[in-house]
Motif scaffolding. Structure first.
Motif, PDB file in Angstrom:
ATOM      1  N   SER A  41     -17.316 -34.986 -26.193  1.00 14.60           N
ATOM      2  CA  SER A  41     -16.137 -34.898 -25.335  1.00 14.60           C
ATOM      3  C   SER A  41     -15.263 -33.695 -25.657  1.00 14.60           C
ATOM      4  O   SER A  41     -14.627 -33.136 -24.769  1.00 14.60           O
ATOM      5  CB  SER A  41     -15.316 -36.177 -25.433  1.00 14.60           C
ATOM      6  OG  SER A  41     -14.833 -36.343 -26.755  1.00 14.60           O
ATOM      7  N   ALA A  42     -15.237 -33.262 -26.906  1.00 13.00           N
ATOM      8  CA  ALA A  42     -14.415 -32.112 -27.270  1.00 13.00           C
ATOM      9  C   ALA A  42     -14.914 -30.829 -26.607  1.00 13.00           C
ATOM     10  O   ALA A  42     -14.132 -29.918 -26.336  1.00 13.00           O
ATOM     11  CB  ALA A  42     -14.391 -31.939 -28.784  1.00 13.00           C
ATOM     12  N   ILE A  43     -16.195 -30.767 -26.319  1.00 13.90           N
ATOM     13  CA  ILE A  43     -16.751 -29.575 -25.672  1.00 13.90           C
ATOM     14  C   ILE A  43     -16.312 -29.504 -24.217  1.00 13.90           C
ATOM     15  O   ILE A  43     -15.987 -28.438 -23.694  1.00 13.90           O
ATOM     16  CB  ILE A  43     -18.300 -29.598 -25.740  1.00 13.90           C
ATOM     17  CG1 ILE A  43     -18.763 -29.571 -27.179  1.00 13.90           C
ATOM     18  CG2 ILE A  43     -18.891 -28.452 -24.946  1.00 13.90           C
ATOM     19  CD1 ILE A  43     -20.267 -29.797 -27.323  1.00 13.90           C
ATOM     20  N   TYR A  44     -16.274 -30.660 -23.538  1.00 15.81           N
ATOM     21  CA  TYR A  44     -16.039 -30.682 -22.106  1.00 15.81           C
ATOM     22  C   TYR A  44     -14.595 -30.970 -21.723  1.00 15.81           C
ATOM     23  O   TYR A  44     -14.225 -30.791 -20.568  1.00 15.81           O
ATOM     24  CB  TYR A  44     -16.956 -31.719 -21.451  1.00 15.81           C
ATOM     25  CG  TYR A  44     -18.405 -31.487 -21.769  1.00 15.81           C
ATOM     26  CD1 TYR A  44     -19.052 -30.351 -21.332  1.00 15.81           C
ATOM     27  CD2 TYR A  44     -19.124 -32.388 -22.544  1.00 15.81           C
ATOM     28  CE1 TYR A  44     -20.372 -30.117 -21.644  1.00 15.81           C
ATOM     29  CE2 TYR A  44     -20.446 -32.162 -22.853  1.00 15.81           C
ATOM     30  CZ  TYR A  44     -21.065 -31.024 -22.403  1.00 15.81           C
ATOM     31  OH  TYR A  44     -22.372 -30.801 -22.706  1.00 15.81           O
ATOM     32  N   ALA A  45     -13.766 -31.409 -22.633  1.00 15.60           N
ATOM     33  CA  ALA A  45     -12.383 -31.744 -22.308  1.00 15.60           C
ATOM     34  C   ALA A  45     -11.558 -30.469 -22.184  1.00 15.60           C
ATOM     35  O   ALA A  45     -11.760 -29.503 -22.904  1.00 15.60           O
ATOM     36  CB  ALA A  45     -11.794 -32.654 -23.383  1.00 15.60           C
ATOM     37  N   ASP A  46     -10.599 -30.483 -21.270  1.00 13.17           N
ATOM     38  CA  ASP A  46      -9.728 -29.332 -21.064  1.00 13.17           C
ATOM     39  C   ASP A  46      -8.408 -29.465 -21.815  1.00 13.17           C
ATOM     40  O   ASP A  46      -7.480 -28.721 -21.568  1.00 13.17           O
ATOM     41  CB  ASP A  46      -9.432 -29.159 -19.573  1.00 13.17           C
ATOM     42  CG  ASP A  46     -10.624 -28.660 -18.813  1.00 13.17           C
ATOM     43  OD1 ASP A  46     -11.515 -28.077 -19.451  1.00 13.17           O
ATOM     44  OD2 ASP A  46     -10.664 -28.834 -17.597  1.00 13.17           O
ATOM     45  N   ARG A  47      -8.327 -30.407 -22.706  1.00 13.32           N
ATOM     46  CA  ARG A  47      -7.091 -30.592 -23.454  1.00 13.32           C
ATOM     47  C   ARG A  47      -6.997 -29.562 -24.575  1.00 13.32           C
ATOM     48  O   ARG A  47      -7.987 -29.285 -25.249  1.00 13.32           O
ATOM     49  CB  ARG A  47      -7.041 -31.984 -24.069  1.00 13.32           C
ATOM     50  CG  ARG A  47      -7.017 -33.064 -23.030  1.00 13.32           C
ATOM     51  CD  ARG A  47      -6.928 -34.409 -23.693  1.00 13.32           C
ATOM     52  NE  ARG A  47      -7.303 -35.429 -22.753  1.00 13.32           N
ATOM     53  CZ  ARG A  47      -7.745 -36.619 -23.100  1.00 13.32           C
ATOM     54  NH1 ARG A  47      -7.864 -36.939 -24.366  1.00 13.32           N
ATOM     55  NH2 ARG A  47      -8.070 -37.484 -22.190  1.00 13.32           N
TER      56      ARG A  47
ATOM     57  N   ASP B 174     -27.640 -42.708 -16.603  1.00 16.20           N
ATOM     58  CA  ASP B 174     -28.182 -43.273 -17.829  1.00 16.20           C
ATOM     59  C   ASP B 174     -27.050 -43.498 -18.830  1.00 16.20           C
ATOM     60  O   ASP B 174     -26.248 -42.601 -19.088  1.00 16.20           O
ATOM     61  CB  ASP B 174     -29.216 -42.301 -18.412  1.00 16.20           C
ATOM     62  CG  ASP B 174     -29.978 -42.875 -19.578  1.00 16.20           C
ATOM     63  OD1 ASP B 174     -29.515 -43.853 -20.186  1.00 16.20           O
ATOM     64  OD2 ASP B 174     -31.049 -42.323 -19.896  1.00 16.20           O
ATOM     65  N   GLU B 175     -26.993 -44.698 -19.387  1.00 18.27           N
ATOM     66  CA  GLU B 175     -25.923 -45.038 -20.324  1.00 18.27           C
ATOM     67  C   GLU B 175     -25.970 -44.178 -21.579  1.00 18.27           C
ATOM     68  O   GLU B 175     -24.935 -43.753 -22.092  1.00 18.27           O
ATOM     69  CB  GLU B 175     -26.023 -46.516 -20.698  1.00 18.27           C
ATOM     70  CG  GLU B 175     -24.915 -46.981 -21.595  1.00 18.27           C
ATOM     71  CD  GLU B 175     -25.027 -48.451 -21.939  1.00 18.27           C
ATOM     72  OE1 GLU B 175     -24.187 -48.914 -22.725  1.00 18.27           O
ATOM     73  OE2 GLU B 175     -25.933 -49.128 -21.440  1.00 18.27           O
ATOM     74  N   LYS B 176     -27.170 -43.884 -22.071  1.00 18.81           N
ATOM     75  CA  LYS B 176     -27.290 -43.061 -23.281  1.00 18.81           C
ATOM     76  C   LYS B 176     -26.798 -41.637 -23.032  1.00 18.81           C
ATOM     77  O   LYS B 176     -26.109 -41.060 -23.870  1.00 18.81           O
ATOM     78  CB  LYS B 176     -28.744 -43.027 -23.755  1.00 18.81           C
ATOM     79  CG  LYS B 176     -29.231 -44.344 -24.274  1.00 18.81           C
ATOM     80  CD  LYS B 176     -30.688 -44.264 -24.666  1.00 18.81           C
ATOM     81  CE  LYS B 176     -31.209 -45.634 -25.070  1.00 18.81           C
ATOM     82  NZ  LYS B 176     -32.627 -45.604 -25.381  1.00 18.81           N
TER      83      LYS B 176
ATOM     84  N   GLU C  67     -23.543 -39.844 -24.752  1.00 21.85           N
ATOM     85  CA  GLU C  67     -23.690 -38.556 -25.440  1.00 21.85           C
ATOM     86  C   GLU C  67     -22.712 -37.512 -24.888  1.00 21.85           C
ATOM     87  O   GLU C  67     -22.052 -36.810 -25.649  1.00 21.85           O
ATOM     88  CB  GLU C  67     -25.131 -38.056 -25.296  1.00 21.85           C
ATOM     89  CG  GLU C  67     -25.406 -36.741 -25.951  1.00 21.85           C
ATOM     90  CD  GLU C  67     -25.409 -36.798 -27.463  1.00 21.85           C
ATOM     91  OE1 GLU C  67     -25.139 -35.760 -28.086  1.00 21.85           O
ATOM     92  OE2 GLU C  67     -25.672 -37.875 -28.034  1.00 21.85           O
ATOM     93  N   LEU C  68     -22.605 -37.421 -23.579  1.00 19.81           N
ATOM     94  CA  LEU C  68     -21.752 -36.411 -22.963  1.00 19.81           C
ATOM     95  C   LEU C  68     -20.268 -36.743 -23.036  1.00 19.81           C
ATOM     96  O   LEU C  68     -19.444 -35.867 -23.310  1.00 19.81           O
ATOM     97  CB  LEU C  68     -22.144 -36.211 -21.495  1.00 19.81           C
ATOM     98  CG  LEU C  68     -23.503 -35.601 -21.226  1.00 19.81           C
ATOM     99  CD1 LEU C  68     -23.775 -35.586 -19.734  1.00 19.81           C
ATOM    100  CD2 LEU C  68     -23.593 -34.203 -21.799  1.00 19.81           C
ATOM    101  N   LEU C  69     -19.919 -37.998 -22.790  1.00 19.29           N
ATOM    102  CA  LEU C  69     -18.513 -38.362 -22.659  1.00 19.29           C
ATOM    103  C   LEU C  69     -17.864 -38.823 -23.954  1.00 19.29           C
ATOM    104  O   LEU C  69     -16.632 -38.774 -24.078  1.00 19.29           O
ATOM    105  CB  LEU C  69     -18.366 -39.442 -21.587  1.00 19.29           C
ATOM    106  CG  LEU C  69     -18.881 -39.050 -20.200  1.00 19.29           C
ATOM    107  CD1 LEU C  69     -18.791 -40.228 -19.246  1.00 19.29           C
ATOM    108  CD2 LEU C  69     -18.127 -37.861 -19.669  1.00 19.29           C
ATOM    109  N   GLU C  70     -18.638 -39.285 -24.913  1.00 19.56           N
ATOM    110  CA  GLU C  70     -18.068 -39.740 -26.179  1.00 19.56           C
ATOM    111  C   GLU C  70     -18.336 -38.750 -27.314  1.00 19.56           C
ATOM    112  O   GLU C  70     -17.428 -38.257 -27.941  1.00 19.56           O
ATOM    113  CB  GLU C  70     -18.623 -41.118 -26.547  1.00 19.56           C
ATOM    114  CG  GLU C  70     -18.154 -42.232 -25.646  1.00 19.56           C
ATOM    115  CD  GLU C  70     -16.673 -42.526 -25.794  1.00 19.56           C
ATOM    116  OE1 GLU C  70     -16.128 -42.351 -26.901  1.00 19.56           O
ATOM    117  OE2 GLU C  70     -16.067 -42.909 -24.784  1.00 19.56           O
TER     118      GLU C  70
END
Length: 110
Positions: A96-102, A84-86, A90-93
């Protein structure tokens, strides 16, 4: 017993122990709540359920059946497929700070 038989038996025992520990760890990880998805077979997962020539068609069909985000298993590895695009936005944009390992770099802020 000669040394070669001992070496072969030791290698087999260590390999079996490694496979058992790895399977036990994967079993512990599967207790996590994953999104809905198709039932998978032991060891091979959903390997034979996915069309190799056009896997996106299989994922699209599963998306209609299970919802916009699904989980699948291929050869013991769990995968999350976002249909789903929505949800993807929501998850990737937005999150993104929650899921990024940077690591956070304070030098980038003015």
């Amino acid at each position: 017993m000669d040394a070669s038989r001992i070496a072969v038996c030791s290698t087999l025992a260590v390999s079996l122990l490694y496979a058992t520990v790895r399977a036990w760890k994967n079993r512990a990880l599967t207790t996590l709540q994953l999104p809905p998805g198709p039932k998978s077979y032991p060891f091979i997962g959903n390997l034979f359920d996915i069309d190799v020539g056009a896997p996106w068609l299989t994922y699209t069909e599963w998306g209609r059946q299970y919802g916009g985000i699904i989980s699948t298993n291929l050869l013991g590895q769990d995968f999350i497929v976002v249909n789903d695009e929505k949800i993807a936005y929501e998850l990737l944009e937005r999150r993104s700070a929650i899921y990024a390992d940077r690591p956070y770099l304070s030098t980038n802020e003015l």
